[in-house]
Design a protein around this motif. Structure first.
Motif, short mmCIF file in Angstrom:
data_model
loop_
_atom_site.label_atom_id
_atom_site.label_comp_id
_atom_site.label_asym_id
_atom_site.label_seq_id
_atom_site.Cartn_x
_atom_site.Cartn_y
_atom_site.Cartn_z
N ILE A 97 -4.23 0.61 -6.41
CA ILE A 97 -5.38 -0.31 -6.41
C ILE A 97 -5.47 -0.96 -5.04
O ILE A 97 -4.55 -1.64 -4.58
CB ILE A 97 -5.21 -1.38 -7.52
CG1 ILE A 97 -4.95 -0.69 -8.86
CG2 ILE A 97 -6.46 -2.26 -7.59
CD1 ILE A 97 -4.70 -1.65 -10.01
N SER A 98 -6.59 -0.70 -4.37
CA SER A 98 -6.82 -1.21 -3.03
C SER A 98 -7.95 -2.22 -3.04
O SER A 98 -8.84 -2.16 -3.90
CB SER A 98 -7.17 -0.06 -2.08
OG SER A 98 -6.13 0.91 -2.10
N GLY A 99 -7.91 -3.13 -2.09
CA GLY A 99 -8.96 -4.15 -2.00
C GLY A 99 -9.47 -4.25 -0.58
O GLY A 99 -8.78 -3.85 0.38
N ALA A 100 -10.67 -4.80 -0.44
CA ALA A 100 -11.26 -5.02 0.89
C ALA A 100 -10.53 -6.20 1.51
O ALA A 100 -10.62 -7.32 0.99
CB ALA A 100 -12.76 -5.30 0.76
N ALA A 135 2.30 -1.71 -1.26
CA ALA A 135 1.93 -2.90 -0.48
C ALA A 135 2.76 -3.05 0.78
O ALA A 135 2.38 -3.81 1.68
CB ALA A 135 2.06 -4.15 -1.35
N VAL A 136 3.90 -2.35 0.86
CA VAL A 136 4.74 -2.50 2.07
C VAL A 136 4.46 -1.41 3.12
O VAL A 136 4.95 -1.48 4.23
CB VAL A 136 6.26 -2.52 1.73
CG1 VAL A 136 6.61 -3.70 0.84
CG2 VAL A 136 6.73 -1.20 1.12
N LEU A 137 3.67 -0.40 2.74
CA LEU A 137 3.50 0.76 3.62
C LEU A 137 2.97 0.40 5.00
O LEU A 137 3.31 1.04 6.00
CB LEU A 137 2.55 1.78 2.97
CG LEU A 137 3.11 2.54 1.76
CD1 LEU A 137 2.03 3.46 1.19
CD2 LEU A 137 4.35 3.34 2.13
N SER A 138 2.12 -0.65 5.06
CA SER A 138 1.48 -0.97 6.35
C SER A 138 2.49 -1.49 7.37
O SER A 138 2.15 -1.71 8.53
CB SER A 138 0.38 -2.00 6.15
OG SER A 138 0.95 -3.18 5.63
N GLN A 139 3.76 -1.65 6.96
CA GLN A 139 4.77 -2.20 7.89
C GLN A 139 5.30 -1.17 8.88
O GLN A 139 5.98 -1.53 9.84
CB GLN A 139 5.95 -2.78 7.10
CG GLN A 139 5.56 -4.00 6.27
CD GLN A 139 6.74 -4.60 5.54
OE1 GLN A 139 7.88 -4.38 5.92
NE2 GLN A 139 6.46 -5.34 4.49
N THR A 140 5.05 0.13 8.64
CA THR A 140 5.55 1.14 9.59
C THR A 140 4.42 2.10 9.99
O THR A 140 3.42 2.24 9.27
CB THR A 140 6.70 1.99 8.97
OG1 THR A 140 6.17 2.67 7.82
CG2 THR A 140 7.89 1.14 8.58
N PRO A 158 -4.08 -0.93 0.29
CA PRO A 158 -3.49 -0.95 -1.05
C PRO A 158 -2.73 -2.25 -1.31
O PRO A 158 -1.97 -2.70 -0.46
CB PRO A 158 -2.54 0.25 -1.04
CG PRO A 158 -2.36 0.65 0.37
CD PRO A 158 -3.42 0.01 1.20
N PHE A 159 -2.96 -2.84 -2.48
CA PHE A 159 -2.29 -4.09 -2.85
C PHE A 159 -1.23 -3.89 -3.93
O PHE A 159 -0.25 -4.60 -3.99
CB PHE A 159 -3.31 -5.15 -3.29
CG PHE A 159 -3.99 -5.79 -2.13
CD1 PHE A 159 -3.53 -6.99 -1.60
CD2 PHE A 159 -5.08 -5.18 -1.51
CE1 PHE A 159 -4.13 -7.57 -0.50
CE2 PHE A 159 -5.70 -5.76 -0.42
CZ PHE A 159 -5.22 -6.96 0.09
N ASN A 160 -1.50 -2.96 -4.83
CA ASN A 160 -0.50 -2.69 -5.88
C ASN A 160 -0.81 -1.32 -6.49
O ASN A 160 -1.79 -0.67 -6.12
CB ASN A 160 -0.50 -3.79 -6.96
CG ASN A 160 -1.82 -3.91 -7.68
OD1 ASN A 160 -2.31 -2.95 -8.26
ND2 ASN A 160 -2.43 -5.09 -7.65
#
Ligand SMILES: Cc1cc2nc3c(=O)[nH]c(=O)nc-3n(C[C@H](O)[C@H](O)[C@H](O)COP(=O)(O)O)c2cc1C
Length: 188
Positions: A97-100, A135-140, A158-160
């Motif tokens: 589930i992704s959000g703007a 939700a942690v993917l954007s860290q790398t 993506p948030f969850n």
């Protein structure tokens, strides 16, 4: 008991699934339930990515575990180091589930959609569990590449995610609810 209350009280996080894929008509209802959640200002600024490809889920799990290992939270470090742990529990279906990101309350919008999805699944006797790994993917850099490969609409993240599948084992009965968590303020 009222049917909605029955579903709310019987839903538990399920982390063990049969290999059988859920039916398309069940999935359609579950996704529809997500789409009918409330959203800030009614913007519906969400996107649902249904993943039924184990290679993609393995890739996300591997990267999330790598990130967990580098985080300053012992519980997550342990999960990241556990070779048996798969972030999606080998569930046959996962809805990301992704959000703007620039919408009013994307985290909350995605959370209420997630809860609608889990309740709809329970009503169909399908097991579900919230999984935060995406939700942690954007860290790398590698995580960002994975997000890109999901083909989300521009400006979405993506948030969850919710894992779904037929239950291999039933969830336990819900533990007693904490007391003292309700305050009434009424006319004196
Ligand atoms: C914000 C949030 C994040 C969660 N993240 C995860 C997760 O990453 N992995 C997981 O297995 N469960 C996750 N859960 C599920 C909780 O562990 C679970 O809801 C809680 O233990 C209560 O159990 P129940 O759902 O059976 O009532 C999450 C739940 C919430 C609300």
């Amino acid at each position: 008991m009222n049917e909605v209350m029955k579903v709310i009280k019987s839903r538990r996080s399920i982390r063990s699934f049969s290999d059988e894929q859920i039916k398309q008509e069940e999935l359609d209802l579950i996704v529809e339930a997500g789409m009918y959640a409330p959203s800030a200002a009614g913007k519906q600024a969400w996107h649902f990515t249904v993943v039924q490809n184990q290679r993609v889920l393995d890739e996300i799990s591997l990267e999330a575990k790598r990130i967990y290992r580098s985080m300053d939270i012992e519980f997550l470090q342990n999960l990241g180091s556990n070779e048996q742990f798969h972030a999606f529990f080998h569930a046959p279906t996962v809805i990301i589930i992704s959000g703007a990101v620039n919408s009013i309350a994307p985290n909350s919008d995605c959370a209420v959609a997630a809860q609608n999805i889990m309740l709809a699944a329970e009503a169909l006797q399908i097991g579900s569990c919230w999984v935060s790994a995406v939700a942690v993917l954007s860290q790398t850099e590698q995580g960002k590449k994975i997000i890109e490969s999901l083909g989300l609409p521009e400006g979405y993240a993506p948030f969850n995610s919710i894992v779904l599948g037929y239950k291999k084992a039933e969830g336990l009965t819900a533990p007693a609810r904490r007391e003292g968590v309700v305050t009434y303020i009424r006319k004196s």
